[in-house]
Design a protein around this motif. Structure first.
Motif, PDB file in Angstrom:
ATOM      1  N   VAL A 196       0.842  -1.194   0.000  1.00  0.00           N
ATOM      2  CA  VAL A 196       0.000   0.000   0.000  1.00  0.00           C
ATOM      3  C   VAL A 196       0.880   1.247   0.000  1.00  0.00           C
ATOM      4  CG1 VAL A 196      -1.688   1.341   1.315  1.00  0.00           C
ATOM      5  CG2 VAL A 196      -1.949  -1.143   1.112  1.00  0.00           C
ATOM      6  N   ARG A 197       1.913   1.233   0.831  1.00  0.00           N
ATOM      7  CA  ARG A 197       2.800   2.397   0.945  1.00  0.00           C
ATOM      8  C   ARG A 197       3.482   2.706  -0.381  1.00  0.00           C
ATOM      9  NH1 ARG A 197       8.361   3.062   2.679  1.00  0.00           N
ATOM     10  NH2 ARG A 197       8.642   5.185   3.410  1.00  0.00           N
ATOM     11  N   TRP A 198       3.963   1.682  -1.088  1.00  0.00           N
ATOM     12  CA  TRP A 198       4.646   1.923  -2.356  1.00  0.00           C
ATOM     13  C   TRP A 198       3.691   2.465  -3.409  1.00  0.00           C
ATOM     14  CZ3 TRP A 198       9.333   2.903  -3.712  1.00  0.00           C
ATOM     15  CH2 TRP A 198      10.374   2.510  -2.876  1.00  0.00           C
ATOM     16  N   GLY A 199       2.506   1.918  -3.520  1.00  0.00           N
ATOM     17  CA  GLY A 199       1.544   2.421  -4.501  1.00  0.00           C
ATOM     18  C   GLY A 199       1.108   3.835  -4.184  1.00  0.00           C
ATOM     19  N   PHE A 200       0.748   4.073  -2.935  1.00  0.00           N
ATOM     20  CA  PHE A 200       0.318   5.390  -2.471  1.00  0.00           C
ATOM     21  C   PHE A 200       1.450   6.392  -2.653  1.00  0.00           C
ATOM     22  CE2 PHE A 200      -0.717   7.987   1.553  1.00  0.00           C
ATOM     23  CZ  PHE A 200      -1.630   8.798   0.898  1.00  0.00           C
ATOM     24  N   GLY A 201       2.637   6.022  -2.241  1.00  0.00           N
ATOM     25  CA  GLY A 201       3.800   6.906  -2.362  1.00  0.00           C
ATOM     26  C   GLY A 201       4.151   7.215  -3.807  1.00  0.00           C
ATOM     27  N   THR A 202       3.987   6.246  -4.698  1.00  0.00           N
ATOM     28  CA  THR A 202       4.270   6.465  -6.118  1.00  0.00           C
ATOM     29  C   THR A 202       3.340   7.526  -6.690  1.00  0.00           C
ATOM     30  OG1 THR A 202       5.100   4.220  -6.372  1.00  0.00           O
ATOM     31  CG2 THR A 202       4.397   5.336  -8.383  1.00  0.00           C
ATOM     32  N   ASP A 203       2.060   7.406  -6.379  1.00  0.00           N
ATOM     33  CA  ASP A 203       1.104   8.420  -6.841  1.00  0.00           C
ATOM     34  C   ASP A 203       1.459   9.801  -6.287  1.00  0.00           C
ATOM     35  OD1 ASP A 203      -0.308   6.494  -8.215  1.00  0.00           O
ATOM     36  OD2 ASP A 203      -2.093   6.577  -6.924  1.00  0.00           O
ATOM     37  N   LEU A 204       1.787   9.859  -5.003  1.00  0.00           N
ATOM     38  CA  LEU A 204       2.086  11.142  -4.377  1.00  0.00           C
ATOM     39  C   LEU A 204       3.392  11.747  -4.887  1.00  0.00           C
ATOM     40  CD1 LEU A 204       0.950  10.473  -0.709  1.00  0.00           C
ATOM     41  CD2 LEU A 204      -0.278  11.685  -2.517  1.00  0.00           C
ATOM     42  N   ARG A 205       4.388  10.917  -5.175  1.00  0.00           N
ATOM     43  CA  ARG A 205       5.644  11.430  -5.727  1.00  0.00           C
ATOM     44  C   ARG A 205       5.403  12.062  -7.101  1.00  0.00           C
ATOM     45  NH1 ARG A 205       7.078   7.181  -2.556  1.00  0.00           N
ATOM     46  NH2 ARG A 205       8.916   7.457  -1.247  1.00  0.00           N
ATOM     47  N   GLU A 206       4.619  11.401  -7.928  1.00  0.00           N
ATOM     48  CA  GLU A 206       4.312  11.965  -9.245  1.00  0.00           C
ATOM     49  C   GLU A 206       3.531  13.269  -9.112  1.00  0.00           C
ATOM     50  OE1 GLU A 206       2.512   9.020 -11.828  1.00  0.00           O
ATOM     51  OE2 GLU A 206       4.489   8.743 -12.748  1.00  0.00           O
ATOM     52  N   LEU A 207       2.594  13.320  -8.196  1.00  0.00           N
ATOM     53  CA  LEU A 207       1.827  14.533  -7.976  1.00  0.00           C
ATOM     54  C   LEU A 207       2.737  15.664  -7.495  1.00  0.00           C
ATOM     55  CD1 LEU A 207      -0.943  15.892  -7.934  1.00  0.00           C
ATOM     56  CD2 LEU A 207      -1.259  15.003  -5.608  1.00  0.00           C
ATOM     57  N   ALA A 208       3.638  15.366  -6.580  1.00  0.00           N
ATOM     58  CA  ALA A 208       4.571  16.378  -6.079  1.00  0.00           C
ATOM     59  C   ALA A 208       5.425  16.925  -7.215  1.00  0.00           C
ATOM     60  CB  ALA A 208       5.456  15.793  -4.977  1.00  0.00           C
ATOM     61  N   MET A 209       5.942  16.044  -8.069  1.00  0.00           N
ATOM     62  CA  MET A 209       6.763  16.501  -9.188  1.00  0.00           C
ATOM     63  C   MET A 209       5.951  17.365 -10.150  1.00  0.00           C
ATOM     64  SD  MET A 209       9.296  13.292 -10.061  1.00  0.00           S
ATOM     65  CE  MET A 209       8.033  12.010 -10.120  1.00  0.00           C
ATOM     66  N   SER A 210       4.725  16.974 -10.436  1.00  0.00           N
ATOM     67  CA  SER A 210       3.899  17.737 -11.376  1.00  0.00           C
ATOM     68  C   SER A 210       3.556  19.120 -10.829  1.00  0.00           C
ATOM     69  CB  SER A 210       2.622  16.968 -11.719  1.00  0.00           C
ATOM     70  OG  SER A 210       1.714  16.975 -10.639  1.00  0.00           O
ATOM     71  N   GLN A 211       3.494  19.253  -9.507  1.00  0.00           N
ATOM     72  CA  GLN A 211       3.159  20.535  -8.885  1.00  0.00           C
ATOM     73  C   GLN A 211       4.387  21.321  -8.433  1.00  0.00           C
ATOM     74  OE1 GLN A 211       0.357  19.869  -5.686  1.00  0.00           O
ATOM     75  NE2 GLN A 211      -1.223  19.133  -7.069  1.00  0.00           N
ATOM     76  N   GLY A 212       5.577  20.722  -8.574  1.00  0.00           N
ATOM     77  CA  GLY A 212       6.781  21.393  -8.093  1.00  0.00           C
ATOM     78  C   GLY A 212       6.784  21.516  -6.579  1.00  0.00           C
ATOM     79  N   PHE A 213       6.168  20.572  -5.908  1.00  0.00           N
ATOM     80  CA  PHE A 213       5.976  20.599  -4.455  1.00  0.00           C
ATOM     81  C   PHE A 213       7.159  19.954  -3.742  1.00  0.00           C
ATOM     82  CE2 PHE A 213       4.201  18.653  -0.554  1.00  0.00           C
ATOM     83  CZ  PHE A 213       3.697  19.788   0.055  1.00  0.00           C
ATOM     84  N   CYS A 214       7.724  20.679  -2.783  1.00  0.00           N
ATOM     85  CA  CYS A 214       8.898  20.178  -2.070  1.00  0.00           C
ATOM     86  C   CYS A 214       8.606  19.789  -0.627  1.00  0.00           C
ATOM     87  CB  CYS A 214      10.014  21.232  -2.101  1.00  0.00           C
ATOM     88  SG  CYS A 214      10.711  21.454  -3.744  1.00  0.00           S
ATOM     89  N   GLY A 215       7.381  19.894  -0.209  1.00  0.00           N
ATOM     90  CA  GLY A 215       7.036  19.530   1.160  1.00  0.00           C
ATOM     91  C   GLY A 215       6.833  18.025   1.302  1.00  0.00           C
ATOM     92  N   CYS A 216       6.180  17.652   2.374  1.00  0.00           N
ATOM     93  CA  CYS A 216       5.901  16.242   2.646  1.00  0.00           C
ATOM     94  C   CYS A 216       4.843  15.725   1.671  1.00  0.00           C
ATOM     95  CB  CYS A 216       5.410  16.083   4.082  1.00  0.00           C
ATOM     96  SG  CYS A 216       4.983  14.384   4.509  1.00  0.00           S
ATOM     97  N   ILE A 217       5.176  14.668   0.943  1.00  0.00           N
ATOM     98  CA  ILE A 217       4.249  14.151  -0.066  1.00  0.00           C
ATOM     99  C   ILE A 217       2.918  13.719   0.538  1.00  0.00           C
ATOM    100  CG2 ILE A 217       6.018  13.480  -1.731  1.00  0.00           C
ATOM    101  CD1 ILE A 217       5.654  10.557  -0.750  1.00  0.00           C
ATOM    102  N   TYR A 218       2.916  13.312   1.789  1.00  0.00           N
ATOM    103  CA  TYR A 218       1.684  12.833   2.409  1.00  0.00           C
ATOM    104  C   TYR A 218       0.704  13.962   2.691  1.00  0.00           C
ATOM    105  CZ  TYR A 218       4.463   8.651   2.667  1.00  0.00           C
ATOM    106  OH  TYR A 218       5.249   7.580   2.326  1.00  0.00           O
ATOM    107  N   ASP A 219       1.159  15.218   2.518  1.00  0.00           N
ATOM    108  CA  ASP A 219       0.246  16.348   2.631  1.00  0.00           C
ATOM    109  C   ASP A 219      -0.594  16.511   1.363  1.00  0.00           C
ATOM    110  OD1 ASP A 219       1.290  16.900   5.131  1.00  0.00           O
ATOM    111  OD2 ASP A 219       2.613  18.504   4.427  1.00  0.00           O
TER     112      ASP A 219
END
Length: 162
Positions: free
Chosen positions: A87-110
């Protein structure tokens, strides 16, 4: 002489502004220095642009140690380390891609909730995940976990300075 110093300061400020037209290319310390300069010079529009970039990077003027974690529901499913990891890897993968697309440098879980993630994958909140749901999580984006993680690490180094 005072006029000469003012002229020099204006020249340096203008040259610095022209040099740094693309704020995304500035290193963090230079960006924060530009915030100070814009404040001192009363450059309201430039200051607003700079502060937007500071916010986008998740920089704080007085940073606190940042922890980036989330918690799992206290259930039998999440008590299993293998299930929890999938679950963590799938969830984290989605959030990492979202962070990159938004230029977000904070905690991905936010950027998203575990319940929303599990709702999309298995049609129920994380609390209700069962052993029969494991295969969905195990297969979800498995083929690109490593690729996304590598791109995210490069993004963190290049964009976020960490």
């Amino acid at each position: 002489m005072n006029t000469s110093l003012k002229a020099l300061a204006v020249f340096i400020a203008l040259a610095g502004s022209a040099w740094a037209e693309d704020l995304q290319d500035l290193p963090d310390d230079t960006l924060l220095g530009e915030v100070v300069t814009a404040t001192e010079n009363g450059e309201e529009e430039r200051l607003l642009d700079l502060m937007r970039e500071v916010q986008a990077r998740g920089l704080l003027m007085f940073p606190k140690p940042q922890t980036c974690t989330f918690s799992y529901p206290d259930t039998e499913f999440f008590g299993n380390e293998i299930f929890r990891g999938a679950v963590r890897w799938g969830f984290g993968t989605d959030l990492r891609e979202l962070a990159m697309s938004q230029g977000f440098c904070g905690c991905i879980y936010d950027l998203g909730s575990l319940d929303a993630f599990t709702q999309e994958r298995i049609g129920k909140p994380a609390q209700d995940a069962t052993t029969s749901d494991f295969s969905v999580f195990r297969k979800y984006r498995r083929s690109d976990w490593s690729d996304v993680n590598e791109r995210y690490q490069n993004f963190q180094l290049e964009r976020c300075g960490s």
